[in-house]
Scaffold this motif. Structure first.
Motif, PDB file in Angstrom:
ATOM      1  N   LYS A 126       1.094  -1.193  -0.037  1.00  0.00           N
ATOM      2  CA  LYS A 126      -0.403   0.007  -0.639  1.00  0.00           C
ATOM      3  C   LYS A 126       0.960   1.287  -0.083  1.00  0.00           C
ATOM      4  N   GLU A 127       1.740   1.576   1.037  1.00  0.00           N
ATOM      5  CA  GLU A 127       2.993   2.531   1.015  1.00  0.00           C
ATOM      6  C   GLU A 127       3.737   2.745  -0.210  1.00  0.00           C
ATOM      7  N   TYR A 128       3.661   1.202  -1.125  1.00  0.00           N
ATOM      8  CA  TYR A 128       4.307   1.786  -2.620  1.00  0.00           C
ATOM      9  C   TYR A 128       3.606   2.239  -3.668  1.00  0.00           C
ATOM     10  N   LEU A 129       2.821   1.916  -3.949  1.00  0.00           N
ATOM     11  CA  LEU A 129       1.484   1.871  -5.301  1.00  0.00           C
ATOM     12  C   LEU A 129       1.342   3.638  -5.030  1.00  0.00           C
ATOM     13  N   ILE A 130       1.572   4.221  -4.999  1.00  0.00           N
ATOM     14  CA  ILE A 130       1.237   5.554  -4.788  1.00  0.00           C
ATOM     15  C   ILE A 130       0.326   5.990  -5.871  1.00  0.00           C
ATOM     16  N   TYR A 131       0.351   5.884  -6.590  1.00  0.00           N
ATOM     17  CA  TYR A 131      -0.530   6.269  -7.946  1.00  0.00           C
ATOM     18  C   TYR A 131      -0.779   5.704  -8.746  1.00  0.00           C
ATOM     19  N   LEU A 132      -1.395   4.518  -7.588  1.00  0.00           N
ATOM     20  CA  LEU A 132      -2.907   3.408  -8.249  1.00  0.00           C
ATOM     21  C   LEU A 132      -4.284   3.743  -8.347  1.00  0.00           C
ATOM     22  N   GLU A 133      -4.518   4.744  -7.307  1.00  0.00           N
ATOM     23  CA  GLU A 133      -5.386   5.109  -7.169  1.00  0.00           C
ATOM     24  C   GLU A 133      -5.396   6.612  -7.945  1.00  0.00           C
ATOM     25  N   LYS A 134      -4.410   7.051  -8.282  1.00  0.00           N
ATOM     26  CA  LYS A 134      -4.390   8.035  -9.220  1.00  0.00           C
ATOM     27  C   LYS A 134      -5.102   7.367 -10.565  1.00  0.00           C
ATOM     28  N   ALA A 135      -4.285   6.337 -10.932  1.00  0.00           N
ATOM     29  CA  ALA A 135      -4.497   5.244 -12.118  1.00  0.00           C
ATOM     30  C   ALA A 135      -6.070   5.450 -12.534  1.00  0.00           C
ATOM     31  N   VAL A 136      -6.792   5.476 -11.121  1.00  0.00           N
ATOM     32  CA  VAL A 136      -8.323   4.989 -10.931  1.00  0.00           C
ATOM     33  C   VAL A 136      -9.133   5.474 -10.972  1.00  0.00           C
ATOM     34  N   ILE A 137      -8.669   7.128 -10.768  1.00  0.00           N
ATOM     35  CA  ILE A 137      -9.674   7.710 -11.063  1.00  0.00           C
ATOM     36  C   ILE A 137      -9.666   8.523 -12.614  1.00  0.00           C
ATOM     37  N   VAL A 138      -8.404   7.932 -13.026  1.00  0.00           N
ATOM     38  CA  VAL A 138      -7.975   9.131 -14.529  1.00  0.00           C
ATOM     39  C   VAL A 138      -9.322   7.409 -15.321  1.00  0.00           C
ATOM     40  N   LEU A 139      -8.839   5.840 -14.815  1.00  0.00           N
ATOM     41  CA  LEU A 139     -10.171   5.176 -16.063  1.00  0.00           C
ATOM     42  C   LEU A 139     -10.830   6.071 -15.564  1.00  0.00           C
ATOM     43  N   LEU A 140     -12.038   6.646 -14.790  1.00  0.00           N
ATOM     44  CA  LEU A 140     -13.339   6.352 -14.129  1.00  0.00           C
ATOM     45  C   LEU A 140     -13.562   8.074 -15.671  1.00  0.00           C
ATOM     46  N   PHE A 141     -12.222   8.796 -15.375  1.00  0.00           N
ATOM     47  CA  PHE A 141     -12.586  10.002 -16.886  1.00  0.00           C
ATOM     48  C   PHE A 141     -12.833   9.278 -17.309  1.00  0.00           C
ATOM     49  N   PHE A 142     -12.285   8.715 -18.115  1.00  0.00           N
ATOM     50  CA  PHE A 142     -12.046   8.263 -19.841  1.00  0.00           C
ATOM     51  C   PHE A 142     -12.649   7.401 -19.996  1.00  0.00           C
ATOM     52  N   ILE A 143     -13.837   6.447 -18.759  1.00  0.00           N
ATOM     53  CA  ILE A 143     -14.862   6.292 -19.326  1.00  0.00           C
ATOM     54  C   ILE A 143     -16.341   6.694 -19.098  1.00  0.00           C
ATOM     55  N   ALA A 144     -15.767   7.376 -17.835  1.00  0.00           N
ATOM     56  CA  ALA A 144     -16.906   9.187 -18.207  1.00  0.00           C
ATOM     57  C   ALA A 144     -17.198   9.082 -19.673  1.00  0.00           C
ATOM     58  N   ILE A 145     -15.940  10.213 -20.192  1.00  0.00           N
ATOM     59  CA  ILE A 145     -15.604  10.403 -21.694  1.00  0.00           C
ATOM     60  C   ILE A 145     -16.407   9.640 -22.730  1.00  0.00           C
ATOM     61  N   LYS A 146     -16.045   8.808 -22.273  1.00  0.00           N
ATOM     62  CA  LYS A 146     -16.529   7.360 -23.887  1.00  0.00           C
ATOM     63  C   LYS A 146     -17.950   7.440 -23.132  1.00  0.00           C
ATOM     64  N   ILE A 147     -18.334   7.158 -22.409  1.00  0.00           N
ATOM     65  CA  ILE A 147     -19.985   7.179 -23.009  1.00  0.00           C
ATOM     66  C   ILE A 147     -20.210   8.071 -23.094  1.00  0.00           C
ATOM     67  N   LEU A 148     -20.680   9.046 -23.056  1.00  0.00           N
ATOM     68  CA  LEU A 148     -20.985  10.370 -22.850  1.00  0.00           C
ATOM     69  C   LEU A 148     -20.414  10.234 -24.359  1.00  0.00           C
ATOM     70  N   LEU A 149     -19.647  11.100 -24.868  1.00  0.00           N
ATOM     71  CA  LEU A 149     -19.196  10.525 -26.498  1.00  0.00           C
ATOM     72  C   LEU A 149     -20.734   9.454 -26.944  1.00  0.00           C
ATOM     73  N   ASN A 150     -20.118   8.917 -26.547  1.00  0.00           N
ATOM     74  CA  ASN A 150     -20.876   7.638 -27.644  1.00  0.00           C
ATOM     75  C   ASN A 150     -23.097   7.402 -27.779  1.00  0.00           C
ATOM     76  N   ALA A 151     -23.416   8.439 -26.103  1.00  0.00           N
ATOM     77  CA  ALA A 151     -24.667   8.968 -26.151  1.00  0.00           C
ATOM     78  C   ALA A 151     -24.275   9.924 -26.951  1.00  0.00           C
ATOM     79  N   SER A 152     -23.935  10.619 -27.013  1.00  0.00           N
ATOM     80  CA  SER A 152     -23.925  11.933 -27.680  1.00  0.00           C
ATOM     81  C   SER A 152     -24.166  11.646 -29.201  1.00  0.00           C
TER      82      SER A 152
END
Length: 332
Positions: A270-296
């Protein structure tokens, strides 16, 4: 793209894989022993191997595109589960659950997650096909989750008091709860209770009914509740990648099956994978953009659809980048 539907052979192979995997895991961890980082890593690789085998079957039986959807959903669910695993760490810590019993609690937690995912996927995928407006709502929910997580990352973490948790209160309302851990049991008999009270005469115990629960059951219920809340974010995200219910569910279940081993890996690192949670946030942004673009694109003709194989590459790249940065730019 032709829809996969529910081919009997694929359902049968998936069911056999899951039952055998659960059986192997149960037999491999029937003794209450702490899981070392080495053991957890080996088991994690085993679960990844099992998932790849099923993915190869999907490729052989249904083609490259369906296999891409499976692997994209699998990696996404696995990545998004990281945040939930950190919550589980906090729950275990608050309840002071010994390392010996954590795998047992997680095992039964996974069984509950398998059932709840089936319900969520059935409802979510049905809603997704109702209207493109539903896709828009899903996209906004995922975007809002990403923003909340981004803001939360800048705040100082506080240890939650789980005694005020809804699941905690419900268990105390309907069960007698012995306040001390008694072996690996979720429930204890009257005879065991009498022996436990003899060994701990100073413990105050309120007898409300025939079924006597232990803190392990309390902990399990809060973990299940946490997983249900997590599913409100993860299920729409995986549905956004693939609208095939069988692919969605199988990808999520194979990711979930490996979460127990992954938990112990993350707990150690846990103390070493400090950017993993940030990568998860980026993943959520990507999925949100993907689904919004698809809907649009489907609603207004504005935007474009991101192909399944491209989604797989982007998801894998974001996750790899988070792990890579954690290695090359460790916390000082």
């Amino acid at each position: 793209m032709e829809h996969l539907g529910f081919p009997p052979l694929t359902i049968a192979i998936f069911t056999i894989f899951v039952i055998l995997s659960l059986g192997i895991d149960f037999l491999g961890h029937k003794d209450d022993k702490p899981m070392s980082l080495k053991s957890a890593s080996i088991w994690s690789l085993f679960w990844v191997f099992i998932s790849i085998l099923f993915g190869l079957f999907v490729y052989y039986e249904h083609g490259k595109e369906m296999a891409s959807l499976f692997f994209a959903g699998y990696i996404l669910e696995k990545s998004l589960s990281v945040d939930n695993l950190f919550v589980i760490m906090a729950i275990f810590s608050w309840f002071k659950i010994p390392q010996d019993y954590r795998h047992r609690v997680l095992y039964f937690g996974i069984l509950g997650a398998i059932l709840f995912r089936l319900i969520f996927v059935a409802i979510g995928s049905s809603l997704f096909f109702l209207s493109h407006w539903v896709q828009l709502v899903f996209g906004l929910i995922i975007l809002w989750t990403a923003i909340i997580m981004l803001k939360k990352g800048d705040e100082k973490e506080e240890i939650e008091d789980y005694s005020s948790h809804l699941a905690y209160k419900l268990v105390y309302k309907y069960f007698s709860v012995f306040p001390k851990i008694v072996g690996h049991y979720f429930f204890i008999s009257r005879k065991t209770l009498a022996l436990a009270l003899q060994e701990n005469p100073n413990i105050k115990f309120s007898d409300k009914g025939a079924i006597i629960a232990t803190p392990l059951f309390l902990c399990l219920c809060i973990i299940e509740f946490s997983d249900v809340m997590f599913a409100f974010d993860s299920v729409p995200a995986v549905i956004a990648v693939s609208q095939e219910p069988l692919i969605i569910y199988s990808a999520m279940i194979f990711a979930i099956l490996g979460l127990r081993a992954l938990y112990f890996v993350l707990e150690a690192l846990k103390e070493y994978l400090i950017y993993l949670e940030k990568a998860v946030i980026v993943l959520l942004f990507f999925i949100a953009i993907k689904i919004l673009l698809n809907a649009s694109y489907n609603m207004f003709g504005i935007g474009f659809e991101i192909p399944p194989l491209m989604s797989l590459y982007v998801i894998a790249f974001i996750l790899f980048t988070g792990i890579f940065l954690s290695v090359v730019l460790p916390r000082k």
